[in-house]
Design a protein around this motif. Structure first.
Motif, PDB file in Angstrom:
ATOM      1  N   TYR A 174      -5.280  -3.185  -7.377  1.00  0.00           N
ATOM      2  CA  TYR A 174      -5.465  -4.537  -8.335  1.00  0.00           C
ATOM      3  C   TYR A 174      -4.034  -4.890  -8.697  1.00  0.00           C
ATOM      4  CZ  TYR A 174     -10.491  -4.003  -9.001  1.00  0.00           C
ATOM      5  OH  TYR A 174     -11.779  -3.906  -8.607  1.00  0.00           O
ATOM      6  N   ASP A 175      -2.914  -3.799  -8.744  1.00  0.00           N
ATOM      7  CA  ASP A 175      -1.634  -4.328  -9.282  1.00  0.00           C
ATOM      8  C   ASP A 175      -1.017  -5.067  -7.682  1.00  0.00           C
ATOM      9  OD1 ASP A 175      -1.510  -3.852 -11.677  1.00  0.00           O
ATOM     10  OD2 ASP A 175      -0.426  -1.927 -11.548  1.00  0.00           O
ATOM     11  N   ALA A 176      -1.172  -4.219  -6.753  1.00  0.00           N
ATOM     12  CA  ALA A 176      -0.796  -4.622  -5.599  1.00  0.00           C
ATOM     13  C   ALA A 176      -1.344  -6.282  -5.082  1.00  0.00           C
ATOM     14  CB  ALA A 176      -1.250  -3.854  -4.168  1.00  0.00           C
ATOM     15  N   LEU A 177      -2.761  -6.415  -5.271  1.00  0.00           N
ATOM     16  CA  LEU A 177      -3.294  -7.739  -5.023  1.00  0.00           C
ATOM     17  C   LEU A 177      -2.602  -8.674  -6.181  1.00  0.00           C
ATOM     18  CD1 LEU A 177      -6.992  -6.907  -4.347  1.00  0.00           C
ATOM     19  CD2 LEU A 177      -5.365  -7.728  -2.741  1.00  0.00           C
ATOM     20  N   ARG A 178      -2.447  -8.195  -7.312  1.00  0.00           N
ATOM     21  CA  ARG A 178      -1.768  -9.057  -8.349  1.00  0.00           C
ATOM     22  C   ARG A 178      -0.434  -9.618  -7.959  1.00  0.00           C
ATOM     23  NH1 ARG A 178      -2.344  -7.863 -14.167  1.00  0.00           N
ATOM     24  NH2 ARG A 178      -2.887  -5.905 -13.481  1.00  0.00           N
ATOM     25  N   ALA A 179       0.123  -8.621  -7.572  1.00  0.00           N
ATOM     26  CA  ALA A 179       1.559  -8.943  -7.124  1.00  0.00           C
ATOM     27  C   ALA A 179       1.637  -9.905  -6.218  1.00  0.00           C
ATOM     28  CB  ALA A 179       2.490  -7.724  -6.862  1.00  0.00           C
ATOM     29  N   THR A 180       0.684  -9.881  -5.062  1.00  0.00           N
ATOM     30  CA  THR A 180       0.621 -10.683  -3.813  1.00  0.00           C
ATOM     31  C   THR A 180       0.136 -12.273  -4.443  1.00  0.00           C
ATOM     32  OG1 THR A 180      -0.055  -9.033  -2.521  1.00  0.00           O
ATOM     33  CG2 THR A 180      -0.575 -11.095  -1.794  1.00  0.00           C
ATOM     34  N   VAL A 237       5.944  -7.039  -4.993  1.00  0.00           N
ATOM     35  CA  VAL A 237       4.929  -6.805  -4.209  1.00  0.00           C
ATOM     36  C   VAL A 237       5.360  -5.623  -3.324  1.00  0.00           C
ATOM     37  CG1 VAL A 237       3.861  -7.637  -1.912  1.00  0.00           C
ATOM     38  CG2 VAL A 237       4.133  -9.142  -3.630  1.00  0.00           C
ATOM     39  N   ALA A 238       6.634  -5.417  -2.953  1.00  0.00           N
ATOM     40  CA  ALA A 238       7.060  -4.167  -2.410  1.00  0.00           C
ATOM     41  C   ALA A 238       6.696  -2.901  -2.906  1.00  0.00           C
ATOM     42  CB  ALA A 238       8.427  -4.423  -1.750  1.00  0.00           C
ATOM     43  N   THR A 239       7.229  -3.060  -4.381  1.00  0.00           N
ATOM     44  CA  THR A 239       6.850  -1.688  -5.160  1.00  0.00           C
ATOM     45  C   THR A 239       5.466  -1.554  -5.375  1.00  0.00           C
ATOM     46  OG1 THR A 239       9.224  -2.420  -6.265  1.00  0.00           O
ATOM     47  CG2 THR A 239       7.497  -1.027  -7.566  1.00  0.00           C
ATOM     48  N   ALA A 240       4.677  -2.550  -5.671  1.00  0.00           N
ATOM     49  CA  ALA A 240       3.217  -2.281  -5.910  1.00  0.00           C
ATOM     50  C   ALA A 240       2.651  -1.528  -4.506  1.00  0.00           C
ATOM     51  CB  ALA A 240       2.561  -3.581  -6.271  1.00  0.00           C
ATOM     52  N   LEU A 241       3.064  -2.168  -3.518  1.00  0.00           N
ATOM     53  CA  LEU A 241       2.373  -1.482  -2.162  1.00  0.00           C
ATOM     54  C   LEU A 241       2.831  -0.026  -1.887  1.00  0.00           C
ATOM     55  CD1 LEU A 241       2.422  -4.618   0.252  1.00  0.00           C
ATOM     56  CD2 LEU A 241       0.456  -3.539  -0.671  1.00  0.00           C
ATOM     57  N   ALA A 242       4.186   0.343  -2.211  1.00  0.00           N
ATOM     58  CA  ALA A 242       4.483   1.705  -2.112  1.00  0.00           C
ATOM     59  C   ALA A 242       3.729   2.464  -2.950  1.00  0.00           C
ATOM     60  CB  ALA A 242       5.968   1.606  -2.199  1.00  0.00           C
ATOM     61  N   ASP A 243       3.754   2.117  -4.162  1.00  0.00           N
ATOM     62  CA  ASP A 243       2.866   3.115  -5.265  1.00  0.00           C
ATOM     63  C   ASP A 243       1.473   3.004  -4.685  1.00  0.00           C
ATOM     64  OD1 ASP A 243       5.132   3.113  -6.880  1.00  0.00           O
ATOM     65  OD2 ASP A 243       4.484   1.422  -8.134  1.00  0.00           O
ATOM     66  N   PHE A 244       0.774   2.048  -4.291  1.00  0.00           N
ATOM     67  CA  PHE A 244      -0.668   2.404  -3.598  1.00  0.00           C
ATOM     68  C   PHE A 244      -0.585   3.225  -2.511  1.00  0.00           C
ATOM     69  CE2 PHE A 244      -3.635   0.797  -0.530  1.00  0.00           C
ATOM     70  CZ  PHE A 244      -4.910   1.119  -1.233  1.00  0.00           C
ATOM     71  N   LYS A 245       0.335   3.029  -1.519  1.00  0.00           N
ATOM     72  CA  LYS A 245       0.501   3.904  -0.528  1.00  0.00           C
ATOM     73  C   LYS A 245       0.385   5.379  -0.767  1.00  0.00           C
ATOM     74  CE  LYS A 245       3.095   2.886   2.891  1.00  0.00           C
ATOM     75  NZ  LYS A 245       4.167   2.480   3.556  1.00  0.00           N
ATOM     76  N   ALA A 246       1.375   5.754  -2.067  1.00  0.00           N
ATOM     77  CA  ALA A 246       1.592   7.208  -2.443  1.00  0.00           C
ATOM     78  C   ALA A 246       0.188   7.728  -3.125  1.00  0.00           C
ATOM     79  CB  ALA A 246       2.440   7.061  -3.524  1.00  0.00           C
ATOM     80  N   ILE A 247      -0.590   6.902  -3.730  1.00  0.00           N
ATOM     81  CA  ILE A 247      -1.868   7.371  -4.496  1.00  0.00           C
ATOM     82  C   ILE A 247      -3.048   7.573  -3.546  1.00  0.00           C
ATOM     83  CG2 ILE A 247      -2.841   5.218  -5.074  1.00  0.00           C
ATOM     84  CD1 ILE A 247      -2.557   8.385  -7.052  1.00  0.00           C
ATOM     85  N   VAL A 248      -3.040   6.903  -2.468  1.00  0.00           N
ATOM     86  CA  VAL A 248      -4.078   7.224  -1.452  1.00  0.00           C
ATOM     87  C   VAL A 248      -3.695   8.081  -0.389  1.00  0.00           C
ATOM     88  CG1 VAL A 248      -5.280   4.912  -2.049  1.00  0.00           C
ATOM     89  CG2 VAL A 248      -3.554   5.177  -0.052  1.00  0.00           C
ATOM     90  N   THR A 255       2.643  -1.061   6.148  1.00  0.00           N
ATOM     91  CA  THR A 255       1.911  -1.288   5.129  1.00  0.00           C
ATOM     92  C   THR A 255       0.641  -1.740   5.196  1.00  0.00           C
ATOM     93  OG1 THR A 255       4.201  -1.386   3.758  1.00  0.00           O
ATOM     94  CG2 THR A 255       1.993  -2.230   2.772  1.00  0.00           C
ATOM     95  N   PRO A 256      -0.455  -1.391   4.714  1.00  0.00           N
ATOM     96  CA  PRO A 256      -1.913  -1.803   4.916  1.00  0.00           C
ATOM     97  C   PRO A 256      -2.091  -3.040   4.407  1.00  0.00           C
ATOM     98  CG  PRO A 256      -1.749  -0.112   3.178  1.00  0.00           C
ATOM     99  CD  PRO A 256      -0.678  -0.141   3.789  1.00  0.00           C
ATOM    100  N   ALA A 257      -2.770  -4.052   4.951  1.00  0.00           N
ATOM    101  CA  ALA A 257      -3.220  -5.156   4.306  1.00  0.00           C
ATOM    102  C   ALA A 257      -4.488  -5.085   3.562  1.00  0.00           C
ATOM    103  CB  ALA A 257      -3.698  -6.225   5.152  1.00  0.00           C
ATOM    104  N   LEU A 258      -4.660  -5.622   2.235  1.00  0.00           N
ATOM    105  CA  LEU A 258      -5.517  -5.066   1.370  1.00  0.00           C
ATOM    106  C   LEU A 258      -6.647  -6.517   1.277  1.00  0.00           C
ATOM    107  CD1 LEU A 258      -3.550  -3.857  -1.582  1.00  0.00           C
ATOM    108  CD2 LEU A 258      -4.421  -2.388   0.331  1.00  0.00           C
ATOM    109  N   ALA A 259      -7.759  -6.008   1.287  1.00  0.00           N
ATOM    110  CA  ALA A 259      -8.863  -7.053   1.391  1.00  0.00           C
ATOM    111  C   ALA A 259      -8.836  -7.688  -0.117  1.00  0.00           C
ATOM    112  CB  ALA A 259     -10.354  -6.378   1.793  1.00  0.00           C
TER     113      ALA A 259
END
Length: 462
Positions: A174-180, A237-248, A255-259
């Protein structure tokens, strides 16, 4: 100096057309930037349902985390190890059967005595040993109980670890989507600022000159600030996506596109804060695991006391030899021991285990206090974020109307750039607030489930 002359009809028509074009451009930008937010305000009936759209969905992200996240894998491996340890503890109550075989070929030589000379030998023997500990002073029983509590604690810890990781996935997704979304809002703000700056410069220059030059400076400053806002949003956005990639555990460089989820209002809670606290204290896996560790340590205290007193055992054994001289031997052996002096080892061991037990109990009391605090905070945030989401929707509608009125007034010559810029700031703030409120509300739902010990959506995804 501003010109006091009135613009001619063709020039005035050009001004009106330019202003109208700017307003239409703004309208197109706002429709694009807030299209997703329109979905957010669509319905007020049920919990979030995630659309099947292009990009990595939330369910897919949760599945990735369950299979790739190192903390989750380690927690469940620990549970498997505890399960094997329980099997080992149970085996202590069972008899053992150990067959053995030995074949020797060689040569021996004596240099003196009656057996002087060289002798060849070729011997074969086969044995079967059967043993069973009939009873003991309680060591095996205590070991079995500790293994059972250890397994339960490991399984509950694994469940809690899984839920914490899943909540982090929710949070970072959600943070990655929020940033986007916030980047979209900032981009729209930049486009509006550019339109306003261009319009202001046009009206400040000949042949119109009905706007002071200082308004151009103000509009340009607002445009430059909007550029900075876009750059900051891109970084987020870049930071949020990097954090997301690490946890999954995302291993690809790309970088994956998020639905985008289809978001609706959360329902009101149908239970009180007191009920939430009582349920959380009863069913949270981390608290249950802590209680299991306390019980395991209580048995460790009993073991230490056994070590300092008489220890006994009764063993049955049987041996059958198959060789040139076969034989069999059966025995029932009782043994007992009492440590008379061991340098205070036994006494201090009991003290050590007892103090460890008291330490675990104190930690558990503090864990309960922390859990109550987490439940209370999550409960209140859930309700507050619901209200905040509804208020943000109303605020955005009001800001849109206000901005339209300001731009219409400027187009008709009844307003100035300061009013338009002020309305733009209000619109940007309202759009950003709705984005923040939307994802804070979704995160609050998962946070309340985690705090009260309820399963998280996606926990059973295979």
């Amino acid at each position: 100096m501003m010109s006091n002359r009135s613009p001619s009809a063709p020039v005035y028509k050009t001004i009106v057309d330019e202003a109208a074009e700017g307003c239409l451009a703004f309208g197109r930008i706002m429709k694009l930037s807030l299209r997703t937010l329109a979905l957010v305000a669509a319905s007020l009936a049920t919990l979030p349902a995630f659309a099947q759209s292009s990009g990595l969905t939330l369910d897919e992200a949760l599945t990735l985390a369950k299979t790739r996240n190192g903390d989750v894998r380690a927690a469940f491996l620990n549970a498997q190890a505890a399960r094997s340890n329980l099997v080992v503890s149970k085996s202590a109550f069972l008899p053992t059967l150990t067959p053995s075989f030995e074949h020797s070929v060689g040569q021996s030589e004596f240099y003196t005595g009656a057996q002087k000379g060289r002798n060849d030998f070729n011997t074969t023997s086969a044995l079967i040993d059967l043993g069973w500990r009939v009873l003991d002073s309680g060591t095996r029983q205590n070991a079995l109980k500790r293994a059972e509590f250890s397994l339960r604690a490991s399984e509950r810890t694994a469940t809690q670890t899984l839920r914490q990781v899943l909540f982090t996935v929710y949070n970072r997704y959600y943070d990655a989507l929020r940033a986007t979304e916030l980047l979209t809002v900032q981009t729209a703000t930049l486009e509006r600022a550019k339109v306003i700056r261009d319009q202001t410069e046009f009206r400040a220059n000949p042949p119109i000159e009905d706007v002071p030059r200082k308004d151009v400076l103000q509009a340009n400053a607002d445009f430059q600030n909007a550029r900075v806002g876009v750059l900051a949003a891109q970084s987020r956005v870049a930071t949020a996506l990097a954090d997301f990639k690490a946890i999954v555990g995302w291993e690809d460089r790309e970088t994956p596109a998020l639905a985008q989820p289809e978001t609706v209002q959360l329902p009101e809670l149908n239970y009180s804060l007191e009920d939430a606290i009582a349920r959380g204290l009863q069913q949270r896996p981390d608290l249950a695991a802590a209680q299991d560790r306390i019980e395991s340590q209580r048995i460790a205290v009993q073991d230490a006391r056994l070590d300092s007193s008489v220890r006994y055992s009764l063993d049955a054994s049987y041996r059958r030899a198959f060789a040139e001289d076969p034989f069999q031997r059966a025995a029932l052996t009782f043994s007992a021991s009492l440590p008379v002096y061991d340098g205070n080892r036994s006494k201090e061991l009991v003290k050590f285990e007892q103090l460890t037990l008291e330490s675990l109990r104190e930690n558990f009391v503090q864990d309960q206090r922390a859990a109550i605090s987490e439940i209370e905070s999550a409960y209140r945030l859930y309700s507050q974020n619901r209200e905040r989401f509804a208020a943000a929707q109303i605020a955005l509608e009001a800001a849109e109307l206000n901005f339209k009125a300001a731009t219409d007034a400027q187009r008709e010559g009844a307003g100035n750039v300061i009013e338009v810029l002020t309305a733009q700031v209000s619109l940007t703030t309202a759009a950003s607030n709705l984005v923040e409120a939307t994802y804070d509300m979704l995160i609050a739902d998962a946070q309340l489930r985690l705090a009260t010990g309820d399963p998280l959506p996606g926990e059973d995804i295979r």
